[in-house]
Scaffold this motif. Structure first.
Motif, PDB file in Angstrom:
ATOM      1  N   VAL A   1      -0.210 129.620  11.988  1.00 38.80           N
ATOM      2  CA  VAL A   1      -1.603 129.565  12.411  1.00 38.80           C
ATOM      3  C   VAL A   1      -2.177 128.185  12.097  1.00 38.80           C
ATOM      4  O   VAL A   1      -2.129 127.714  10.959  1.00 38.80           O
ATOM      5  CB  VAL A   1      -2.427 130.656  11.699  1.00 38.80           C
ATOM      6  N   GLY A   2      -2.700 127.537  13.133  1.00 38.39           N
ATOM      7  CA  GLY A   2      -3.315 126.229  12.944  1.00 38.39           C
ATOM      8  C   GLY A   2      -2.375 125.144  12.488  1.00 38.39           C
ATOM      9  O   GLY A   2      -2.818 124.084  12.039  1.00 38.39           O
ATOM     10  N   LEU A   3      -1.067 125.366  12.609  1.00 38.68           N
ATOM     11  CA  LEU A   3      -0.040 124.413  12.140  1.00 38.68           C
ATOM     12  C   LEU A   3      -0.158 124.147  10.644  1.00 38.68           C
ATOM     13  O   LEU A   3       0.306 123.111  10.150  1.00 38.68           O
ATOM     14  CB  LEU A   3      -0.129 123.072  12.897  1.00 38.68           C
ATOM     15  N   LYS A   4      -0.723 125.083   9.907  1.00 36.94           N
ATOM     16  CA  LYS A   4      -0.985 124.869   8.479  1.00 36.94           C
ATOM     17  C   LYS A   4       0.179 125.286   7.587  1.00 36.94           C
ATOM     18  O   LYS A   4       0.158 125.027   6.385  1.00 36.94           O
ATOM     19  CB  LYS A   4      -2.255 125.607   8.077  1.00 36.94           C
ATOM     20  N   GLY A   5       1.174 125.962   8.135  1.00 37.80           N
ATOM     21  CA  GLY A   5       2.347 126.320   7.364  1.00 37.80           C
ATOM     22  C   GLY A   5       2.161 127.463   6.397  1.00 37.80           C
ATOM     23  O   GLY A   5       3.004 127.665   5.517  1.00 37.80           O
ATOM     24  N   GLU A   6       1.090 128.225   6.579  1.00 34.45           N
ATOM     25  CA  GLU A   6       0.778 129.276   5.599  1.00 34.45           C
ATOM     26  C   GLU A   6       1.054 130.679   6.111  1.00 34.45           C
ATOM     27  O   GLU A   6       1.541 131.534   5.366  1.00 34.45           O
ATOM     28  CB  GLU A   6      -0.692 129.157   5.187  1.00 34.45           C
ATOM     29  N   HIS A   7       0.705 130.953   7.373  1.00 39.23           N
ATOM     30  CA  HIS A   7       0.857 132.284   7.941  1.00 39.23           C
ATOM     31  C   HIS A   7       1.453 132.179   9.341  1.00 39.23           C
ATOM     32  O   HIS A   7       1.102 131.271  10.105  1.00 39.23           O
ATOM     33  CB  HIS A   7      -0.498 133.001   8.028  1.00 39.23           C
ATOM     34  N   LEU A   8       2.346 133.116   9.662  1.00 42.08           N
ATOM     35  CA  LEU A   8       2.947 133.101  10.990  1.00 42.08           C
ATOM     36  C   LEU A   8       1.892 133.332  12.065  1.00 42.08           C
ATOM     37  O   LEU A   8       0.941 134.087  11.879  1.00 42.08           O
ATOM     38  CB  LEU A   8       4.027 134.173  11.099  1.00 42.08           C
ATOM     39  N   SER A   9       2.071 132.676  13.201  1.00 39.85           N
ATOM     40  CA  SER A   9       1.170 132.829  14.345  1.00 39.85           C
ATOM     41  C   SER A   9       1.445 134.151  15.061  1.00 39.85           C
ATOM     42  O   SER A   9       2.327 134.929  14.660  1.00 39.85           O
ATOM     43  CB  SER A   9       1.359 131.670  15.311  1.00 39.85           C
ATOM     44  N   GLU A  10       0.726 134.372  16.144  1.00 35.82           N
ATOM     45  CA  GLU A  10       0.906 135.581  16.956  1.00 35.82           C
ATOM     46  C   GLU A  10       2.120 135.425  17.875  1.00 35.82           C
ATOM     47  O   GLU A  10       2.007 135.416  19.105  1.00 35.82           O
ATOM     48  CB  GLU A  10      -0.353 135.852  17.768  1.00 35.82           C
ATOM     49  N   MET A  11       3.298 135.305  17.268  1.00 36.41           N
ATOM     50  CA  MET A  11       4.509 135.046  18.051  1.00 36.41           C
ATOM     51  C   MET A  11       4.781 136.144  19.065  1.00 36.41           C
ATOM     52  O   MET A  11       5.096 135.869  20.232  1.00 36.41           O
ATOM     53  CB  MET A  11       5.714 134.892  17.124  1.00 36.41           C
ATOM     54  N   GLY A  12       4.694 137.394  18.628  1.00 34.62           N
ATOM     55  CA  GLY A  12       4.986 138.495  19.533  1.00 34.62           C
ATOM     56  C   GLY A  12       4.046 138.526  20.720  1.00 34.62           C
ATOM     57  O   GLY A  12       4.472 138.750  21.865  1.00 34.62           O
ATOM     58  N   ALA A  13       2.757 138.285  20.470  1.00 34.73           N
ATOM     59  CA  ALA A  13       1.779 138.282  21.556  1.00 34.73           C
ATOM     60  C   ALA A  13       2.059 137.152  22.535  1.00 34.73           C
ATOM     61  O   ALA A  13       1.936 137.330  23.762  1.00 34.73           O
ATOM     62  CB  ALA A  13       0.367 138.164  20.991  1.00 34.73           C
ATOM     63  N   MET A  14       2.443 135.985  22.041  1.00 32.33           N
ATOM     64  CA  MET A  14       2.764 134.869  22.931  1.00 32.33           C
ATOM     65  C   MET A  14       4.045 135.140  23.713  1.00 32.33           C
ATOM     66  O   MET A  14       4.149 134.815  24.901  1.00 32.33           O
ATOM     67  CB  MET A  14       2.880 133.576  22.120  1.00 32.33           C
ATOM     68  N   ALA A  15       5.027 135.754  23.057  1.00 29.86           N
ATOM     69  CA  ALA A  15       6.284 136.078  23.731  1.00 29.86           C
ATOM     70  C   ALA A  15       6.063 137.086  24.857  1.00 29.86           C
ATOM     71  O   ALA A  15       6.732 137.026  25.898  1.00 29.86           O
ATOM     72  CB  ALA A  15       7.302 136.611  22.729  1.00 29.86           C
ATOM     73  N   ASN A  16       5.127 138.013  24.660  1.00 25.49           N
ATOM     74  CA  ASN A  16       4.864 139.057  25.648  1.00 25.49           C
ATOM     75  C   ASN A  16       3.759 138.709  26.635  1.00 25.49           C
ATOM     76  O   ASN A  16       3.414 139.507  27.496  1.00 25.49           O
ATOM     77  CB  ASN A  16       4.515 140.365  24.937  1.00 25.49           C
ATOM     78  N   SER A  17       3.188 137.519  26.498  1.00 24.49           N
ATOM     79  CA  SER A  17       2.118 137.090  27.395  1.00 24.49           C
ATOM     80  C   SER A  17       2.686 136.677  28.737  1.00 24.49           C
ATOM     81  O   SER A  17       3.901 136.629  28.945  1.00 24.49           O
ATOM     82  CB  SER A  17       1.360 135.912  26.777  1.00 24.49           C
ATOM     83  N   ARG A  18       1.792 136.351  29.683  1.00 23.72           N
ATOM     84  CA  ARG A  18       2.241 135.869  30.994  1.00 23.72           C
ATOM     85  C   ARG A  18       3.024 134.568  30.877  1.00 23.72           C
ATOM     86  O   ARG A  18       3.827 134.245  31.753  1.00 23.72           O
ATOM     87  CB  ARG A  18       1.038 135.673  31.914  1.00 23.72           C
ATOM     88  N   ALA A  19       2.798 133.822  29.797  1.00 26.76           N
ATOM     89  CA  ALA A  19       3.519 132.563  29.589  1.00 26.76           C
ATOM     90  C   ALA A  19       4.951 132.784  29.129  1.00 26.76           C
ATOM     91  O   ALA A  19       5.772 131.869  29.181  1.00 26.76           O
ATOM     92  CB  ALA A  19       2.777 131.698  28.583  1.00 26.76           C
ATOM     93  N   ARG A  20       5.243 133.981  28.607  1.00 24.11           N
ATOM     94  CA  ARG A  20       6.600 134.349  28.184  1.00 24.11           C
ATOM     95  C   ARG A  20       7.221 133.285  27.270  1.00 24.11           C
ATOM     96  O   ARG A  20       8.302 132.769  27.517  1.00 24.11           O
ATOM     97  CB  ARG A  20       7.487 134.595  29.410  1.00 24.11           C
ATOM     98  N   VAL A  21       6.534 132.973  26.201  1.00 26.12           N
ATOM     99  CA  VAL A  21       6.966 131.917  25.285  1.00 26.12           C
ATOM    100  C   VAL A  21       8.252 132.322  24.568  1.00 26.12           C
ATOM    101  O   VAL A  21       8.364 133.447  24.063  1.00 26.12           O
ATOM    102  CB  VAL A  21       5.856 131.612  24.260  1.00 26.12           C
ATOM    103  N   ARG A  22       9.210 131.403  24.520  1.00 24.68           N
ATOM    104  CA  ARG A  22      10.460 131.643  23.804  1.00 24.68           C
ATOM    105  C   ARG A  22      10.757 130.581  22.753  1.00 24.68           C
ATOM    106  O   ARG A  22      11.666 130.752  21.947  1.00 24.68           O
ATOM    107  CB  ARG A  22      11.632 131.734  24.794  1.00 24.68           C
TER     108      ARG A  22
END
Length: 439
Positions: free
Chosen positions: A126-147
């Protein structure tokens, strides 16, 4: 329905000569000769090399947030002129691409412009701060299909966070893309640590700061059974670690940039911030090791790390300047200069390291990096390997001007880029009667 295209007498992969018929976004026919359909755009590709459209796994488009340096539109135009049909846009924007909403915005804007396919890279934390994982699953399942997920520009430094990220992306066949830099060993660093930095009085960035993270992440990837991709390898030691990891069967891939394959830390003697980049330009020995590693496959791909900056961020003293340099429009010419013309790579190898393998790593190989064969998507780059040109910052399509190659002559350049059957860049000399196609 798009206009048919007939590409005549192209050298496919720099090998056999053939003609291609492009219809409805796909390569409809490959043959010795093809009769052009009525109304077709005919491109005489005699003397030109045809490759699958290039795929950049490491591009900074700056939008949203720093449109003064680059936009998705200007970056896409630069990419098309450089022979790219797809780019992966890094997450260090403002706001950071750490949610489904931001990656979908970037993806949809790229589609709207339509010059290249823009695949967003999601942030690891989150915020590139290195403290907490981002919403990876939501981004992977979004229309952008992030991998692909990366805090590029900042190392995922905490090994616990890195392990958790590797575990998470494994669930949807993603990869963590790491900027390998031990933050404690590089605090305040300005350039490669060595004789030149000592002479110039600039704080050094030691090679071990990269190598230690590469080794750690390879071991974490092995432990988790997940994929890690190492960005912009820059040292001989990093090459040796990646080679060891591959021999051990670890799922690690790595990239080199054109600037790390051409330039050395000697460039810093000018104190010109155009040569300030992270990781820094290294020694000639490191450059030689990188070239050899691209040749033997230890380094899987070449990626640009295209990093545009507004003039005020580069037109200043070295210590205050931002890290980074342009790369989209010059990458292919540099690769030809240092790898093809020297015999390290063939043009077929170039297709592997700049199209096929990056598409596979990014899990977009169903769309890009496909063979030049009938039935495949018509994503094509035509290169004139005998068209020397001198780089000029003012002539580049990017909104920024921070190229370190101004005044350097490169031996060849892309003269046509075709995305799903539509020309996105076309040298007017190839089809002088064509209007409305970006030159």
């Amino acid at each position: 329905m798009s206009r048919p295209i007939v590409i005549v007498n192209a050298s496919l992969y720099g090998e056999e000569t053939a003609s291609l018929l492009v219809e409805d976004g796909v390569i409809a026919q490959v043959a010795d000769s093809i009769e052009a359909p009525e109304g077709a755009l005919v491109i005489d590709a005699s003397g030109l090399v045809a490759l699958p459209g290039l795929v950049d796994l490491h591009t900074h488009l700056r939008e949203p947030g720093r449109e003064d340096a680059e936009t998705i539109e200007t970056g896409s135009r630069a990419a098309a002129r450089g022979g790219w049909t797809a780019v992966h846009a890094m997450a260090n924007t403002n706001p950071v691409a750490d949610t489904a909403g931001v990656v979908e915005q970037v993806h949809s804007r790229g589609q709207e412009i339509g010059l290249v396919d823009v695949f967003p890279v999601g942030a690891v934390t989150v915020g590139l701060k290195g403290e907490h994982l981002s919403e990876m699953g939501a981004m992977a399942n979004s229309r952008a299909r992030v991998r692909l997920f990366s805090d590029d520009g900042i190392c995922v430094y905490d090994p616990v966070i890195m392990r958790r990220a590797l575990e998470y992306v494994k669930t949807f066949d993603g990869a963590v893309v790491q900027h390998a830099q031990d933050l404690r060993l590089t605090e305040g660093s300005q350039m490669h640590e060595g004789e030149v930095s000592a002479e110039l009085g600039l704080a050094g960035w030691p090679a071990v700061a990269e190598e230690s993270i590469v080794a750690r992440d390879a071991l974490l990837a092995e432990h988790v059974g997940s994929r890690v991709h190492v960005q912009h390898l820059s040292t001989r030691g990093s090459v040796e670690i990646v080679r060891w990891a591959k021999e051990r069967g670890i799922s690690v891939t790595a990239e080199a940039t054109p600037h790390h394959l051409l330039l050395t830390h000697e460039s810093a003697r000018t104190y010109d911030p155009l040569f300030k980049v992270n990781p820094p330009l290294r020694t000639q020995d490191d450059v030689d090791a990188l070239r050899d590693a691209v040749g033997d496959g230890t380094i899987d791909i070449i990626a640009t790390d295209h990093a545009p900056h507004a003039s005020e961020d580069k037109d200043c003293e070295w210590a205050a300047a931002s890290f980074g340099m342009l790369g989209l429009e010059t990458a292919l010419g540099i690769v030809q200069k240092v790898l093809v013309d020297t015999g390290v790579l063939t043009w077929r190898d170039v297709a592997r390291v700049m199209s096929e393998t990056p598409a596979r790593i990014g899990r977009v190989d169903h769309l890009h990096g496909r063979p030049l064969a009938a039935g495949e998507p018509a994503n094509i780059t035509l290169i004139d390997p005998n068209a020397p040109w001198t780089v000029s910052a003012d002539a580049l399509a990017s909104r920024a001007r921070n190229t370190p190659y101004g005044g350097i002559e490169l031996p060849g350049r892309p003269v046509a880029t075709i995305l799903r059957g539509e020309p996105t860049h076309l040298d007017p000399r190839l089809a002088p009667d064509t209007e409305g196609v970006p030159a």
